[in-house]
Write an enzyme that holds these catalytic residues in place. Structure first.
Site, PDB file in Angstrom:
ATOM      1  N   LYS A  68      -0.096   9.826  -3.632  1.00 54.77           N
ATOM      2  CA  LYS A  68      -1.226  11.001  -2.819  1.00 54.77           C
ATOM      3  C   LYS A  68      -0.166  11.997  -1.458  1.00 54.77           C
ATOM      4  O   LYS A  68      -1.076  13.386  -1.940  1.00 54.77           O
ATOM      5  CB  LYS A  68      -2.198  10.246  -2.095  1.00 54.77           C
ATOM      6  CG  LYS A  68      -2.890   8.911  -2.627  1.00 54.77           C
ATOM      7  CD  LYS A  68      -3.811   9.380  -4.487  1.00 54.77           C
ATOM      8  CE  LYS A  68      -5.120   9.889  -3.919  1.00 54.77           C
ATOM      9  NZ  LYS A  68      -5.543  10.505  -5.183  1.00 54.77           N
ATOM     10  N   PRO A  90       3.551   2.523  -1.832  1.00 57.14           N
ATOM     11  CA  PRO A  90       3.739   3.376  -2.852  1.00 57.14           C
ATOM     12  C   PRO A  90       1.991   4.154  -3.558  1.00 57.14           C
ATOM     13  O   PRO A  90       2.245   5.351  -3.568  1.00 57.14           O
ATOM     14  CB  PRO A  90       3.748   2.667  -4.163  1.00 57.14           C
ATOM     15  CG  PRO A  90       4.020   0.878  -3.711  1.00 57.14           C
ATOM     16  CD  PRO A  90       3.663   0.995  -2.059  1.00 57.14           C
ATOM     17  N   TYR A  91       0.993   3.710  -3.199  1.00 59.81           N
ATOM     18  CA  TYR A  91      -0.418   4.518  -2.798  1.00 59.81           C
ATOM     19  C   TYR A  91      -0.002   5.985  -2.698  1.00 59.81           C
ATOM     20  O   TYR A  91      -0.436   6.841  -2.587  1.00 59.81           O
ATOM     21  CB  TYR A  91      -1.255   3.669  -2.764  1.00 59.81           C
ATOM     22  CG  TYR A  91      -2.972   4.276  -2.947  1.00 59.81           C
ATOM     23  CD1 TYR A  91      -2.894   4.741  -4.408  1.00 59.81           C
ATOM     24  CD2 TYR A  91      -3.246   5.003  -1.705  1.00 59.81           C
ATOM     25  CE1 TYR A  91      -4.392   5.407  -4.351  1.00 59.81           C
ATOM     26  CE2 TYR A  91      -5.020   5.442  -1.998  1.00 59.81           C
ATOM     27  CZ  TYR A  91      -4.943   5.939  -3.496  1.00 59.81           C
ATOM     28  OH  TYR A  91      -6.028   6.445  -3.546  1.00 59.81           O
ATOM     29  N   VAL A  92      -0.011   5.282  -0.529  1.00 55.18           N
ATOM     30  CA  VAL A  92       0.622   6.288  -0.180  1.00 55.18           C
ATOM     31  C   VAL A  92       1.527   7.705  -0.462  1.00 55.18           C
ATOM     32  O   VAL A  92       1.506   8.528  -0.245  1.00 55.18           O
ATOM     33  CB  VAL A  92       0.744   6.065   1.568  1.00 55.18           C
ATOM     34  CG1 VAL A  92       0.603   6.938   2.349  1.00 55.18           C
ATOM     35  CG2 VAL A  92      -0.310   4.614   1.863  1.00 55.18           C
ATOM     36  N   PHE A  95       0.699  -1.018   0.349  1.00 52.64           N
ATOM     37  CA  PHE A  95       0.269   0.139   0.142  1.00 52.64           C
ATOM     38  C   PHE A  95       1.012   1.175  -0.282  1.00 52.64           C
ATOM     39  O   PHE A  95       0.690   1.946  -0.239  1.00 52.64           O
ATOM     40  CB  PHE A  95      -1.205  -0.120   1.400  1.00 52.64           C
ATOM     41  CG  PHE A  95      -2.037   1.094   0.719  1.00 52.64           C
ATOM     42  CD1 PHE A  95      -2.682   0.944   0.065  1.00 52.64           C
ATOM     43  CD2 PHE A  95      -2.325   1.706   2.291  1.00 52.64           C
ATOM     44  CE1 PHE A  95      -4.128   2.042   0.480  1.00 52.64           C
ATOM     45  CE2 PHE A  95      -2.861   2.848   2.039  1.00 52.64           C
ATOM     46  CZ  PHE A  95      -4.096   3.244   1.362  1.00 52.64           C
TER      47      PHE A  95
END
Lengths: 216, 216
Positions: B135, B130-132, B128
Site C-alpha cells: 500500500k 508486506p501489505y503495508v 502485516f
C-alpha cells in the site's frame, strides 16, 4: 575503492567479495545479517557490517560509512515466502537505494532478474510473478534516481564453475549463467565506468567478460 | 457521473455500488473478476465489467470506457497469501493508476491502509508488513501522478452497521470504522471536489460524514 556488498552471504555475494579482495584496487565491506556469517569474510580479510535489510533506512545508511560504491545482490532466496520478496527484494532494495543517496554515495550496481519488464510480469507463472513485480519496481526506483547505476539482468543462475566468458547485451536469448561468472561481471562493472547508466542481460557465452562488458 | 468501482465485489465495494445506485447524480460500473459475481450488481441496476487485476494494463483500461471516476477498493483479502498482496494490492493498483491515465480519466479515489508511512512498515508485524509495503508503494505511485486523487486511510474495518458519523483528519487516533461508513465516505468524496489532492485517516466518530469530509 571500498565496495559495500549488500547480500554478501548469498552465493553471488561470496564469489564477489572473494574476487574484490583478490583485486588490486578494490576492497569489500560485506553487509551481513548475522554475526555467525562473518567468519567467511574475515578469512578473506574483508570488513563486515551487521545490518538486517528489514531495518529502517537509517540503519542501512550506517553501513555506508567510508564506502564508495554499493552492489545490491541480496535476495530473499527460494526458501522464503513472497512476504520476504516484498520486504527484501522490493522494500530492502528501495531502502538501500535511499540509504545510498543519503550517504552521498553515487555508484550503485543492482543485480536484478533476467527480465523485469511489465511483459515479463504478465508472462510469469503465478509463483514467480511476485518476485518479478518486486524486481520491476526496485529497478524502476533505481532508474528514477540520479545515482550512477548499472542494472545487471542475469539469466538462470547455476552453481557451475565460471567460464570467464559470457554473452551480454541489452537483450539476449534466455540461457543459464554461472553465479561465479555473474560475480565476475559485477567486478568488471565496478572497474569499468563506461557501464554507468547502462543495463543489460547476461548469460553464458563466448566473449571474455571484460570484452563483453566494454562492448556494451 | 459514472464511477468505475475496482474491487466491487469486496465488502466496501458492495456497500459503495449500492449507495452510488441510490444517489441522484452518480452511477456505478462494477469491475468484477468472475461472471457469477454479477447478479448482486445487476439487481442494483449497475453495469458490470469483467476484468482480472492480474491482467495487463490494456485489459484494465478497457473497463474505463465511458467512465468519469475510479475508486480502487480492491484488496487481496485476508485469505490469500502475500503473493497476491504483491500482484493485487501493489501491482494491480499501479496498473489501475496507469489505465486511468491512459483512458484520460482524472478522478481517482484510493482506499489505502490506515498508515502506509515508512514508519508504519517498520512498526508492522512480520505478517502485516508486506501489505503495508504494497500500500505504501501504491500510494506513492498515485501521489506522483497528475491525477485528481484522494487517498482514504480507514481504521480497523468492521462489519458493524454504519453510524453515519466519523472522525476524519490527516492523522487521527487509530480506531475501528464500519465498512459501511467507509463506503459513505467514498461516496462523499466523489461528490466533494474539495477532497481532490487530499489524503486522510478516518475512524468512527461523532461528526456527520458530509461535515467531516467538507472540513478536511
Amino acid at each position: 575503492m571500498k565496495v559495500l556488498v549488500v547480500g554478501a552471504n548469498g552465493q553471488i555475494g561470496k564469489h564477489l567479495v572473494s574476487m574484490i579482495q583478490n583485486s588490486d584496487n578494490l576492497e569489500a565491506k560485506a553487509m551481513i545479517r548475522k554475526q555467525e556469517q562473518s567468519a567467511f569474510f574475515e578469512d578473506l580479510g574483508a570488513e563486515t557490517v551487521l545490518v538486517d535489510l528489514e531495518d529502517d533506512t537509517s540503519a542501512i545508511e550506517k553501513a555506508f560509512d567510508d564506502v564508495d560504491a554499493v552492489v545490491f545482490t541480496a535476495g530473499s532466496g527460494p526458501h522464503t515466502g513472497p512476504d520476504k520478496t516484498m520486504l527484501i527484494d522490493l522494500d530492502g532494495a528501495v531502502k538501500t537505494i535511499k540509504a545510498t543517496q543519503l550517504a552521498g554515495v553515487k555508484r550503485f550496481i543492482m543485480i536484478s532478474s533476467f527480465d523485469t519488464t511489465r511483459e515479463a510480469i504478465q508472462a510469469a507463472s503465478s509463483s514467480f510473478a511476485p518476485y518479478v513485480v518486486a524486481k520491476h519496481y526496485a529497478d524502476e526506483k533505481l532508474r528514477a534516481t540520479d545515482l550512477d547505476y548499472t542494472i545487471i539482468h542475469p539469466g538462470l543462475l547455476t552453481n557451475d564453475a565460471g567460464k570467464g566468458t559470457v554473452n551480454a547485451a541489452p537483450t539476449v536469448e534466455r540461457d543459464e549463467v554461472p553465479r561465479e561468472d555473474v560475480a565476475h561481471v559485477i567486478l568488471t562493472c565496478l572497474e569499468e565506468v563506461s557501464t554507468i547508466g547502462k543495463e543489460f542481460q547476461v548469460v553464458t557465452g563466448q566473449k571474455q567478460i571484460k570484452d563483453a562488458i566494454k562492448a556494451l
